[in-house]
Design an enzyme around this catalytic site. Structure first.
Site, short mmCIF file in Angstrom:
data_model
loop_
_atom_site.label_atom_id
_atom_site.label_comp_id
_atom_site.label_asym_id
_atom_site.label_seq_id
_atom_site.Cartn_x
_atom_site.Cartn_y
_atom_site.Cartn_z
N GLN A 18 66.46 -43.20 -21.76
CA GLN A 18 67.63 -44.03 -21.52
C GLN A 18 68.88 -43.15 -21.47
O GLN A 18 68.98 -42.17 -22.21
CB GLN A 18 67.80 -45.07 -22.62
CG GLN A 18 66.82 -46.22 -22.54
CD GLN A 18 67.11 -47.29 -23.58
OE1 GLN A 18 67.90 -47.10 -24.49
NE2 GLN A 18 66.46 -48.43 -23.45
N LYS A 19 69.82 -43.52 -20.59
CA LYS A 19 71.10 -42.81 -20.49
C LYS A 19 72.19 -43.72 -21.07
O LYS A 19 72.68 -44.64 -20.41
CB LYS A 19 71.40 -42.49 -19.02
CG LYS A 19 72.82 -41.95 -18.77
CD LYS A 19 73.04 -40.63 -19.46
CE LYS A 19 74.43 -40.08 -19.11
NZ LYS A 19 75.51 -40.81 -19.80
N PRO A 20 72.60 -43.48 -22.34
CA PRO A 20 73.66 -44.31 -22.93
C PRO A 20 75.03 -43.92 -22.39
O PRO A 20 75.25 -42.81 -21.91
CB PRO A 20 73.55 -44.01 -24.42
CG PRO A 20 72.95 -42.64 -24.49
CD PRO A 20 72.07 -42.50 -23.29
N GLU A 42 73.58 -46.83 -19.13
CA GLU A 42 74.00 -46.53 -17.76
C GLU A 42 72.85 -46.40 -16.79
O GLU A 42 73.01 -46.64 -15.60
CB GLU A 42 74.80 -45.22 -17.73
CG GLU A 42 76.17 -45.31 -18.34
CD GLU A 42 76.93 -44.02 -18.16
OE1 GLU A 42 78.14 -44.10 -17.94
OE2 GLU A 42 76.32 -42.94 -18.22
N GLY A 43 71.71 -45.99 -17.27
CA GLY A 43 70.58 -45.76 -16.38
C GLY A 43 69.49 -44.97 -17.08
O GLY A 43 69.23 -45.15 -18.27
#
Length: 328
Positions: free
Chosen positions: A31-33, A180-181
């Site tokens: 996960q991209k925080p 974010e992605g």
């Protein structure tokens, strides 16, 4: 031990998840925080928090550096600084925290505490791990959390090798929680400081709208125009089209100057209701049947009927808080 500054390894932006063999050893997804990239140099009695560009963030986030000094063994950790508010990541509050120092930073640490979401370990007491494959570094990182060497305010970044799970993380519902992605990494990849060797895919949320306006009186508009636009929030781009209505006699009405000066999909200021119509003085023109006709007054004409918009669908709701877990 590694010493600051260390350039973090970076990711190249892509529009979609890559094929399985795009990176060495197969793919892992994290996960991209929505936060600040940071590298923490920590150990008994020492701590230094470095930004992506090498700036010292230690005094801005005293709770992170204090936790780093309390570790039982020396570590260099790569991760993302975040601040959570009401169940979601709050980038605005994180930015405000980054500007504070001294007593203001200590007060902010009590009212809006930060966390470091850790996704890599670069060094331990046994030596640097830069040449170790990602899979080995990830296994060691999970072990540090399992043995409670790392605990709050440190959080293990969720990761998986399951492509379906990664695609679910790209749902806009996760974006509402501050994800974010997805960052894609090769299981056999070494850590290469400063190199864009990973792949970053952002979640995309789009919205459609039809905007109509008139010049002159609403009851008898001189010109009417509408714009249709689609905007994608992730990349900040928009695309759309603008049209002007023809007069009832079949001749083209001049485009409103405000709409011509604006970008597609933007809303331009229009004259107040009841204001007298004015002849265009901009020299701009509309084309009709290959001929150029200058702006002129036009008679009243109906506004175009708006296109029906598709019903909005809602993706799956993300969990209130993602518990640290290791899935590789």
């Amino acid at each position: 031990m590694l010493s600051p500054p260390v350039q973090p390894m970076l990711a190249e932006a892509r529009a979609e998840l890559p094929p399985e063999r795009a990176l060495p050893g197969g793919l892992a997804f994290e996960q991209k925080p929505d936060g600040y990239r940071a590298v923490l140099f920590a150990g008994p009695g020492r701590a230094h928090l470095q930004s992506r560009n090498g700036a010292d963030l230690s005094s801005a986030f005293p709770e992170i550096t204090a936790a780093g000094r309390d570790l039982r063994q020396p570590l260099v950790l790569d991760g993302e600084l975040v601040v959570a508010t009401e169940g979601r990541l709050d980038f605005g509050r994180l930015q405000a925290r980054a500007r504070r120092r001294g007593a203001g930073a200590r007060q902010a640490a009590r009212t809006a505490p930060a966390h470091l979401i850790v996704f890599d370990v670069l060094d331990t007491a046994d030596g640097p791990l830069l040449n170790e494959p990602y899979q080995a570094r990830r296994a060691l990182l999970e072990e540090l959390f399992t043995e409670e060497v790392l605990a709050a305010p440190f959080v293990l970044c969720p990761a998986t090798t399951d492509r379906a799970t990664a695609e679910d993380w790209l749902d806009p519902a996760w974006g509402a929680a501050g994800i974010e992605g997805v960052v894609v990494k090769g299981l056999a990849q070494k850590y290469q400081p400063g190199r864009r060797g990973w792949i970053k895919v952002r979640a995309r949320a789009s919205a459609e709208a039809v905007v109509a306006s008139v010049t002159g009186r609403v009851a008898a508009p001189v010109r009417s125009c509408w714009a249709a636009t689609t905007r994608q929030a992730a990349c900040g781009s928009s695309r759309g089209r603008h049209r002007c209505r023809r007069r009832p006699d079949g001749r083209s009405a001049a485009c409103c100057p405000q709409a011509e000066r604006s970008t597609p999909g933007s809303t331009a200021a229009s004259p107040p209701v009841g204001a007298p119509a004015r002849r265009s003085t901009t020299g701009r023109s509309c084309r009709r049947r290959g001929r150029v006709r200058r702006g002129h007054r036009g008679g009243p004409g109906p506004l175009p009927a708006p296109h029906p918009l598709p019903a909005r669908t809602r993706g799956p709701e993300p969990p209130a808080a993602a518990a640290p877990r290791g899935l590789i």
